[in-house]
Design an enzyme around this catalytic site. Structure first.
Site, PDB file in Angstrom:
ATOM      1  N   VAL A  77       0.825  -1.201   0.000  1.00  0.00           N
ATOM      2  CA  VAL A  77       0.000   0.000   0.000  1.00  0.00           C
ATOM      3  C   VAL A  77       0.868   1.263   0.000  1.00  0.00           C
ATOM      4  O   VAL A  77       0.573   2.254  -0.662  1.00  0.00           O
ATOM      5  CB  VAL A  77      -0.928  -0.029   1.229  1.00  0.00           C
ATOM      6  CG1 VAL A  77      -1.564   1.317   1.447  1.00  0.00           C
ATOM      7  CG2 VAL A  77      -1.977  -1.099   1.045  1.00  0.00           C
ATOM      8  N   GLU A 118      -1.720   5.500  -5.591  1.00  0.00           N
ATOM      9  CA  GLU A 118      -3.027   5.082  -6.104  1.00  0.00           C
ATOM     10  C   GLU A 118      -3.777   6.155  -6.886  1.00  0.00           C
ATOM     11  O   GLU A 118      -4.380   5.891  -7.910  1.00  0.00           O
ATOM     12  CB  GLU A 118      -3.925   4.588  -4.953  1.00  0.00           C
ATOM     13  CG  GLU A 118      -3.508   3.255  -4.381  1.00  0.00           C
ATOM     14  CD  GLU A 118      -2.476   3.379  -3.265  1.00  0.00           C
ATOM     15  OE1 GLU A 118      -2.023   4.511  -2.999  1.00  0.00           O
ATOM     16  OE2 GLU A 118      -2.109   2.359  -2.663  1.00  0.00           O
ATOM     17  N   ASP A 133       1.202  30.070 -41.841  1.00  0.00           N
ATOM     18  CA  ASP A 133       0.783  30.780 -43.050  1.00  0.00           C
ATOM     19  C   ASP A 133       0.909  32.263 -42.769  1.00  0.00           C
ATOM     20  O   ASP A 133       0.931  32.673 -41.615  1.00  0.00           O
ATOM     21  CB  ASP A 133      -0.707  30.523 -43.309  1.00  0.00           C
ATOM     22  CG  ASP A 133      -0.948  29.141 -43.843  1.00  0.00           C
ATOM     23  OD1 ASP A 133      -0.010  28.570 -44.398  1.00  0.00           O
ATOM     24  OD2 ASP A 133      -2.078  28.648 -43.700  1.00  0.00           O
ATOM     25  N   ASP A 180      -4.880  25.780 -43.933  1.00  0.00           N
ATOM     26  CA  ASP A 180      -6.301  26.034 -44.098  1.00  0.00           C
ATOM     27  C   ASP A 180      -6.876  25.251 -45.271  1.00  0.00           C
ATOM     28  O   ASP A 180      -7.894  24.613 -45.165  1.00  0.00           O
ATOM     29  CB  ASP A 180      -6.586  27.543 -44.225  1.00  0.00           C
ATOM     30  CG  ASP A 180      -5.650  28.249 -45.192  1.00  0.00           C
ATOM     31  OD1 ASP A 180      -4.932  27.551 -45.930  1.00  0.00           O
ATOM     32  OD2 ASP A 180      -5.636  29.488 -45.217  1.00  0.00           O
ATOM     33  N   ASP A 231      -3.346  21.431 -47.726  1.00  0.00           N
ATOM     34  CA  ASP A 231      -2.445  21.552 -46.572  1.00  0.00           C
ATOM     35  C   ASP A 231      -2.569  20.339 -45.662  1.00  0.00           C
ATOM     36  O   ASP A 231      -1.726  20.107 -44.804  1.00  0.00           O
ATOM     37  CB  ASP A 231      -2.794  22.792 -45.727  1.00  0.00           C
ATOM     38  CG  ASP A 231      -2.498  24.080 -46.466  1.00  0.00           C
ATOM     39  OD1 ASP A 231      -1.711  24.025 -47.424  1.00  0.00           O
ATOM     40  OD2 ASP A 231      -3.057  25.121 -46.092  1.00  0.00           O
ATOM     41  N   GLU A 267       6.596   6.834   2.873  1.00  0.00           N
ATOM     42  CA  GLU A 267       5.880   5.716   3.491  1.00  0.00           C
ATOM     43  C   GLU A 267       6.705   4.422   3.435  1.00  0.00           C
ATOM     44  O   GLU A 267       6.831   3.702   4.425  1.00  0.00           O
ATOM     45  CB  GLU A 267       4.529   5.514   2.777  1.00  0.00           C
ATOM     46  CG  GLU A 267       3.573   6.673   3.010  1.00  0.00           C
ATOM     47  CD  GLU A 267       2.421   6.698   2.017  1.00  0.00           C
ATOM     48  OE1 GLU A 267       2.144   5.665   1.397  1.00  0.00           O
ATOM     49  OE2 GLU A 267       1.819   7.776   1.847  1.00  0.00           O
TER      50      GLU A 267
HETATM   51  P1  ATP Z   1      -0.758  32.231 -47.281  1.00  0.00           P
HETATM   52  O1  ATP Z   1      -0.265  30.947 -47.835  1.00  0.00           O
HETATM   53  O2  ATP Z   1       0.070  32.788 -46.217  1.00  0.00           O
HETATM   54  O3  ATP Z   1      -2.212  32.235 -46.951  1.00  0.00           O
HETATM   55  P2  ATP Z   1      -1.306  33.709 -49.619  1.00  0.00           P
HETATM   56  O4  ATP Z   1      -2.724  33.885 -49.263  1.00  0.00           O
HETATM   57  O5  ATP Z   1      -0.624  34.888 -50.157  1.00  0.00           O
HETATM   58  O6  ATP Z   1      -0.463  33.254 -48.443  1.00  0.00           O
HETATM   59  P3  ATP Z   1      -2.134  32.018 -51.692  1.00  0.00           P
HETATM   60  O7  ATP Z   1      -3.519  32.158 -51.231  1.00  0.00           O
HETATM   61  O8  ATP Z   1      -1.616  30.707 -52.109  1.00  0.00           O
HETATM   62  O9  ATP Z   1      -1.147  32.520 -50.611  1.00  0.00           O
HETATM   63  O10 ATP Z   1      -1.949  33.055 -52.864  1.00  0.00           O
HETATM   64  C1  ATP Z   1      -0.795  33.074 -53.677  1.00  0.00           C
HETATM   65  C2  ATP Z   1      -0.870  34.212 -54.660  1.00  0.00           C
HETATM   66  O11 ATP Z   1      -1.962  33.990 -55.544  1.00  0.00           O
HETATM   67  C3  ATP Z   1      -1.136  35.563 -54.011  1.00  0.00           C
HETATM   68  O12 ATP Z   1       0.063  36.218 -53.734  1.00  0.00           O
HETATM   69  C4  ATP Z   1      -1.922  36.299 -55.081  1.00  0.00           C
HETATM   70  O13 ATP Z   1      -1.057  36.966 -55.973  1.00  0.00           O
HETATM   71  C5  ATP Z   1      -2.619  35.203 -55.832  1.00  0.00           C
HETATM   72  N1  ATP Z   1      -4.005  35.101 -55.397  1.00  0.00           N
HETATM   73  C6  ATP Z   1      -4.460  35.032 -54.140  1.00  0.00           C
HETATM   74  N2  ATP Z   1      -5.784  34.911 -54.097  1.00  0.00           N
HETATM   75  C7  ATP Z   1      -6.204  34.912 -55.380  1.00  0.00           C
HETATM   76  C8  ATP Z   1      -7.479  34.807 -56.012  1.00  0.00           C
HETATM   77  N3  ATP Z   1      -8.581  34.671 -55.302  1.00  0.00           N
HETATM   78  N4  ATP Z   1      -7.531  34.859 -57.349  1.00  0.00           N
HETATM   79  C9  ATP Z   1      -6.407  34.985 -58.067  1.00  0.00           C
HETATM   80  N5  ATP Z   1      -5.187  35.078 -57.548  1.00  0.00           N
HETATM   81  C10 ATP Z   1      -5.060  35.049 -56.214  1.00  0.00           C
END
Ligand code: ATP
Length: 988
Positions: free
Chosen positions: A313, A318, A360, A701, A705, A770
C-alpha cells in the site's frame, strides 16, 4: 440513440427503388420531394430529421456504466491492493481462530481497503466522465459544418442535421457529409480514397449513368466520408447516417479510441515498476524477518502478512492516474478559453515541446483585411483612397492630384477585369462574403464605378483559383452597358465584342505567374504586343510593390474569337475547362496590377519575440511574393531587417524544387521565410525540420495543406478560414486564426507540463516517505521498541489503512491544486523540452528520495517518542500500556506523515526555488491543505474512525511535536535545494 433510416424504406413516402445515379437530376429531386433551387423548408427539414434521425454513424454501442465502473479496477496496482485485502482478511480469520480475545471484532483493515478501493473507483469513474464531457463539449465546438439551401437561402448547418432531400452546396475543402446525386458540378474533384481506396481524386459531373456501376465509377454521385479537393458542386442528398455507403461498412463505425498520451504511458510504466519493486521488497523483507526472528507462532505469520500488505500500500501512488487525466482535461479547457481548441490530450504535452512554428502568412500573421491601395498599369502609378470594405474613395496620383483621363480609364478596365474574375461578394452594409483578396478588388472597382462591367458579364465557365495555380479565370459573354451608366464603356478594349456573341476571358492572379500567359499589353488606350522591355518593367513593378509589403495581383483579359466553349482552340466538346486551363489562359492581354495592403496583426510581433525567447523559431510559409513575404517577416521580427537578410533567410518554391534533399536539409536550418510555395512544399518542409530533430507545429487552411498538417507534430487548422478536411487532420484548431494563439498554447502547454512534474514530485515523495518508514521501522524495530506484545516478532510501523488514507485522501486535494498552479517561473524563458526527455528524470528521483528519507526520519522519531525503546521517550508515554503506546506511536507517525506532506506541498512546487517563493500564489493549494487538515482531524477525533484507522486522540503538546517534526521536512528540503543550486552553479 436514434438510428438513421434510408429513403428507400417501405413505410417511407420518399420511395424510389432505383439507384439515383441512373435517374436524371430532376427525377431524383421529384422522388425526394425537394426543390433544386430552393431546397427544403426549415419545417420540412426538421420533420425529416425527426423521421430519419440525425446524420451520424451509429458508433459501437456505448459501454454500459457498470462496465466503465468495473474497468476502474482493471489496473495491476489495484490487483496488488486486492491481494493485500485478501491477505489481511486471511490474517484476521487466522487471528480470530487462534486468538479470539485479541482479534478485532471486524476485519477493519480489510473493510477500509475495500471501501477506499471502491471510493477510488467512484472518483475515477466520475473524473473520467467529467473529462469525457469536456472532450465532447470541445468536439461540439469543432463539429463539422455543411452548406445547405433551405427556404431558398444558403445557410450553414451542423453536418449531423442534414436530412434526405436537402440540397447541399460543396466547395473545395469540404467534407461530404452524406450520399447524394449531383445536380451541378464545376471542375468538381473528390478524394474517395476512404471509400474506394483510389488515391487520385476523381472528376465528377452530372451526366446520368446508362447502367449501374461500382461505387468508384458513379461519377454523378458523392459519398459520405469523402472530400472535395477542387471545384464546386450542388447535390440532392439521397441517404444519410447509417443508410449511406459508409454506414454499410461496419468496421468504419468503431470510433477510434483515444490513445494514452506519452506521459500517461510513462506514468503507467513507472507505476508498474513500483508494483514490481514493492513485491521484491516485500518478499525480501519477509525473508529477512523469517531468517532473523523466525516465524515462531501464528501471530508472527499474521504480522508478516500485514507487513507485506502495508508495504504494498505504501509504495503504490493510487490516485495518480486519475489526477493526471483531470489535470490534462482541465488544461484542454483552459486552452479552449484562449481560442486554442486541442483535439487530443497528447497535444497538450507536445505543444510544450514545440521548437518550430510554421505559419501561413495571410490571416494568421496578417489581419486578412485587404485594401487595394495601388494601381499600376504599364506607365502609370495611381493610388486609390479609402480603407476597409466601404466602397468610398477616389483615384489620385502621388500628391493627391487627379490622374489623367487615360490613366484613370486604364485603371478602371483593370479593376473591371478583377471584379469579373471574382467569386467574392460585397453586401450593401459593407460586410463581405468570400475571399477578402477578391472582395478588395470589388470594393476598389465600386469606388470608381468600374464594377459596372461585372453586371454585364454572363459567366459560362471558370477555372478556379488554387494555391498551386495562383490565378483564376472566367469565360463568358459581355453586353454593353448603356453610355449613361459608364461614360467610357465604349472605349474599353473589349467593347467591340460586348454584343453578347463572342466569348471573352478575364483572369487575375499572381502577376509574375499571370504574365507568363500574356502576349499583349493594353497601353495608351491600345492593345499591342508585349515586348521584353515591357515584361522587365512589369517584373520590376512587382518587386517595387512587394518591397513595400503590398500583396500584388495582376489582371488580364482575352477575346477568344469563339462563340461557344467547344469552338475554343484545343477544347474538346464536353470537356471540363478546369482540366485544360491552357485553352483559356493563353495569348492574354496584360492590363496592369494592383497593390493590396494587408496589415500585420499588431499582437503578433510580441508573440514572435516571446516564442524566440522560448527557443521556438517562427517560420513563415506563404504563396505570396518573396519580397512581400520578407518585408512582412521583417516587420514582425521573424527575420532581421536589411537587404542581406532576404538572401539569407528566404527561399521560394522554385528554388526549393531545384535543391537536392541534402541541400534542402541544410537550408531549412536557417530559412525562416518560404514564399511562392505550393501546399505540397509544406510537407517537405515539415519532414526536413523533423529530420533535424525539431518538434514542428504547422498551420494550414486549404485542403491541400492537410497532409502537412497531419505529418506535423502539432497540426494546426484555422477555425475561421480552414476547410473541414484540414480541421479533421489537425490536432489543434485556432478559433481566431491568430498566430498569437499558437504561442499562447505553447506557453499553456509548458505550464501544464511543469505542473504535472510538480504533483508527481509531490505524490512520489509521499510514497517514498511511506516505504522508507515501513522499511526502516522494521529494520529498527528492536531498537525502537516496535514489537508486538503478543509475540516475539515485529509489528507493522504504520497500518495499511493509514497509508491508504494518505495516498487517497490527504494527498489528493493538494496534488490536484498543484495541477492548476499559476506558473512560478517564466516558462517562456527557457528552451523547449525534448520529447525524449524523461518526465521523472534522475534529478526528480533524487528529490523524491531525499524528501522521502527526511519524512521517514521525522516520522520514526515521532513514533519513537511513544515507544519504550529508541532514543527518547515522551513523559506521557511512560505509564501507558504497551498496546496503547503502539497505537499512540502510530497516530503520531501517521499525523507527522500527513503534515510532512502538507509542508512538502509547498516545497514540491519547484525543484530549485524556495518554497516561500510565490507561496500565496495558489489559493487552491491553501484550500486543499485546509481540507486535508480537516480530514486528518476527523480521523483522529471521530471515535468510530479511531477504531477503523487504529488511531487515538492527540493532546496539544503532541500536536506541537507532530507539526514541529513535520516542519523539519520543509527545512531539510530548503537546505537540500540550496546545496543542489550551489552544485549546479559550480558545474556551470
Ligand atoms: P498564405 O499561404 O500565407 O495564406 P497567400 O494567401 O498569399 O499566403 P495564396 O492564397 O496561395 O497565398 O496566394 C498566392 C498568390 O496567388 C497571391 O500572392 C496572389 O497573388 C494570388 N491570389 C491570391 N488569391 C487569389 C485569387 N482569389 N484569385 C487569383 N489570384 C489570387
Amino acid at each position: 440513440m436514434k438510428q438513421s433510416t434510408g429513403v428507400n424504406q417501405s413505410d417511407n413516402q420518399l420511395v424510389f427503388d432505383q439507384d439515383p445515379s441512373l435517374l436524371d437530376a430532376q427525377s431524383v429531386a421529384q422522388a425526394m420531394h425537394t426543390d433544386i433551387e430552393r431546397g427544403l423548408s426549415t419545417q420540412e427539414a426538421q420533420r425529416r430529421l425527426e423521421q430519419f434521425g440525425t446524420n451520424t454513424l451509429a458508433s459501437a454501442p456505448e459501454t454500459p456504466k457498470w462496465k466503465k465502473f468495473l474497468a476502474q479496477f482493471n489496473d495491476p496496482l489495484v490487483f496488488l491492493l486486492l491481494a493485500a485485502t485478501v491477505i489481511s482478511g486471511i490474517a484476521w480469520v487466522i487471528e480470530k481462530l487462534h486468538n479470539p480475545a485479541e482479534a478485532e471484532a471486524l476485519p477493519f483493515d480489510c473493510i477500509v481497503i475495500v471501501l477506499i478501493l471502491v471510493l477510488n473507483a467512484v472518483l475515477g469513474y466520475m473524473q473520467e466522465a467529467k473529462a469525457e464531457q469536456a472532450v465532447a463539449a470541445l468536439a461540439k465546438m469543432t463539429a463539422a459544418q455543411t452548406t445547405v439551401l433551405r427556404d431558398g437561402e444558403r445557410s450553414t448547418v451542423e453536418s449531423s442535421q442534414i436530412v434526405p432531400g436537402d440540397i447541399v452546396l460543396l466547395a473545395e475543402g469540404d467534407n461530404v457529409a452524406a450520399d447524394g446525386r449531383l445536380v451541378h458540378a464545376a471542375a468538381l474533384h473528390i478524394a474517395e480514397a476512404s471509400l474506394t481506396g483510389e488515391s487520385v481524386p476523381v472528376s465528377k459531373n452530372v451526366a446520368t449513368l446508362e447502367q449501374a456501376k461500382a461505387l468508384g465509377d458513379r461519377s454523378n454521385m458523392v459519398f459520405n466520408g469523402t472530400a472535395v479537393t477542387q471545384g464546386t458542386g450542388k447535390v440532392i442528398i439521397t441517404a444519410t447516417g447509417m443508410s449511406t455507403q459508409v454506414g454499410h461498412i461496419a468496421d468504419m463505425l468503431q470510433g477510434a479510441e483515444e490513445e494514452p498520451t506519452p506521459l500517461q504511458k510513462e506514468i503507467a510504466r513507472v507505476s508498474k515498476m513500483l508494483g514490481i519493486a514493492v513485491c521484491v521488497i516485500a518478499v525480501g523483507v519477509l525473508a529477512t524477518l523469517a531468517v532473523v526472528y523466525g516465524l515462531h507462532s501464528i501471530q508472527d505469520v499474521i504480522d508478516s502478512l500485514l507487513l507485506a500488505v502495508s508495504l504494498a500500500v505504501a509504495a503504490v501512488p493510487e490516485g495518480l492516474a486519475a489526477i493526471l487525466t483531470v489535470v490534462l482535461a482541465l488544461g484542454v479547457q483552459r486552452m479552449a478559453k484562449h481560442h486554442a481548441i486541442v483535439k487530443k490530450l497528447s497535444s497538450v504535452e507536445t505543444l510544450g515541446s514545440a521548437s518550430v512554428i510554421c505559419s501561413d502568412k495571410t490571416g494568421t500573421l496578417t489581419r486578412n483585411e485587404m485594401t487595394v491601395q495601388r494601381l499600376l498599369t504599364l506607365h502609370d502609378d495611381l493610388r486609390i483612397t479609402g480603407t476597409g470594405y466601404e466602397p468610398k474613395g477616389e483615384l489620385v496620383v502621388q500628391q493627391h492630384m487627379p490622374p489623367s483621363e487615360q490613366a484613370a480609364q486604364a485603371s478602371a478596365y483593370m479593376l473591371a477585369a478583377g471584379a469579373i474574375a471574382n467569386d467574392g461578394k460585397l453586401n450593401d452594409d459593407a460586410s463581405i462574403v468570400g475571399d477578402p483578396t477578391e472582395v478588395s478588388l470589388i470594393v476598389a472597382a465600386r469606388k470608381i464605378q468600374a464594377d459596372i462591367w461585372a453586371q454585364h458579364f454572363t459567366r459560362i465557365a471558370e477555372i478556379p483559383f488554387n494555391s498551386e495555380r495562383k490565378r483564376m479565370s472566367v469565360v463568358g459573354t459581355l453586353s454593353m452597358p448603356d453610355a449613361s451608366e459608364y461614360a467610357s464603356a465604349h472605349l474599353a478594349p473589349w467593347a467591340q465584342v460586348a454584343d453578347g456573341k463572342q466569348l471573352v476571358a478575364f483572369a487575375k492572379g499572381a502577376p509574375d505567374v499571370l504574365l507568363q500567359y500574356c502576349d499583349y499589353v493594353f497601353d495608351q488606350g491600345k492593345v499591342r504586343v508585349l515586348t521584353r522591355e515591357d515584361r522587365e518593367r512589369i517584373v520590376s513593378q512587382v518587386e517595387q510593390l512587394s518591397k513595400e509589403a503590398y500583396r500584388t495581383l495582376g489582371q488580364a483579359y482575352r477575346i477568344t474569337g469563339a462563340t461557344q466553349i467547344d469552338q475554343l482552340e484545343g477544347a474538346e466538346s464536353g470537356v471540363d475547362l478546369a482540366d485544360q486551363p491552357h485553352v483559356i489562359e493563353q495569348h492574354m492581354v496584360w492590363l496592369g496590377m494592383v497593390g493590396i495592403i494587408d496589415p500585420p496583426r499588431t499582437e503578433v510581433r510580441d508573440s514572435v519575440a516571446q516564442a524566440h525567447g522560448a527557443g521556438v523559431r517562427t517560420v513563415m510559409i506563404t504563396g505570396d511574393h518573396p519580397l512581400t513575404a520578407a518585408r512582412i517577416a521583417q516587420d514582425l521580427g521573424i527575420i532581421e531587417q536589411g537587404e542581406q537578410s532576404l538572401e539569407r533567410y528566404t527561399l521560394t518554391g522554385n528554388e526549393l524544387d531545384q535543391m537536392s534533399e541534402r541541400e534542402f536539409k541544410q537550408a531549412v536550418a536557417h530559412t525562416s521565410v518560404y514564399a511562392r510555395v505550393a501546399p505540397e512544399h509544406k510537407l517537405r518542409i515539415v519532414r526536413a525540420l523533423q529530420d533535424q530533430g525539431n518538434i514542428v507545429a504547422m498551420t494550414g487552411d486549404g485542403v491541400n495543406d492537410a497532409p502537412a498538417v497531419k505529418s506535423a507534430d502539432i497540426g494546426v487548422a484555422m477555425g475561421i478560414t480552414g476547410t473541414e478536411v484540414t480541421k479533421e487532420s489537425a490536432a489543434m484548431i485556432l478559433a481566431d486564426d491568430n498566430f498569437s494563439t499558437i504561442v499562447a498554447a505553447v506557453r499553456e502547454g509548458r505550464a501544464i507540463f511543469d505542473n504535472i512534474r510538480k504533483f508527481l514530485r509531490y505524490l512520489l515523495s509521499s510514497n517514498a516517505g511511506e516505504v522508507f518508514t515501513v522499511f526502516f521501522g522494521v529494520l529498527l524495530a528492536g531498537f525502537l521498541g516496535l514489537d508486538d506484545p503478543a509475540s516475539a516478532g515485529v509489528t507493522v510501523p504504520l497500518l495499511a489503512v493509514q497509508l491508504l488514507w494518505i495516498n487517497f485522501l490527504t494527498d489528493a486535494a493538494p496534488a490536484m491544486a498543484m495541477g492548476v498552479d499559476p506558473s512560478t517561473e517564466n516558462v517562456m524563458n527557457r528552451g523547449p523540452r525534448k520529447l525524449t526527455d524523461r518526465v521523472i528524470d534522475g534529478r526528480m528521483w533524487s528529490d523524491v528520495a531525499v524528501v522521502g528519507l527526511l519524512m521517514a526520519a521525522v516520522t520514526l522519531i515521532g513514533m519513537d517518542l511513544y515507544l519504550p525503546g529508541g532514543l527518547i521517550t515522551d513523559d506521557s508515554a511512560v505509564g501507558m500500556a504497551h498496546a496503547d503506546q503502539i497505537v499512540m506511536a502510530r497516530t503520531m507517525g501517521f499525523t507527522i506523515l500527513v503534515f510532512a506532506q502538507l509542508f512538502n506541498a509547498f516545497a514540491a512546487r519547484s525543484g530549485t526555488r524556495s518554497a516561500f517563493h510565490g507561496m500565496f500564489a495558489n489559493a487552491w493549494l491553501w484550500g486543499a491543505v485546509a481540507l486535508s487538515i480537516v480530514l486528518q482531524l476527523a480521523v483522529i477525533y471521530v471515535p468510530f474512525l479511531n477504531t477503523a484507522f487504529g488511531t487515538m486522540p492527540l493532546h496539544a503538546h503532541q500536536w506541537l511535536e507532530c507539526i514541529g517534526l513535520a516542519a523539519l521536512v520543509l527545512v531539510g528540503s530548503e537546505i537540500y535545494k540550496c546545496i543542489v543550486c550551489l552544485i549546479d552553479k559550480q558545474r556551470a
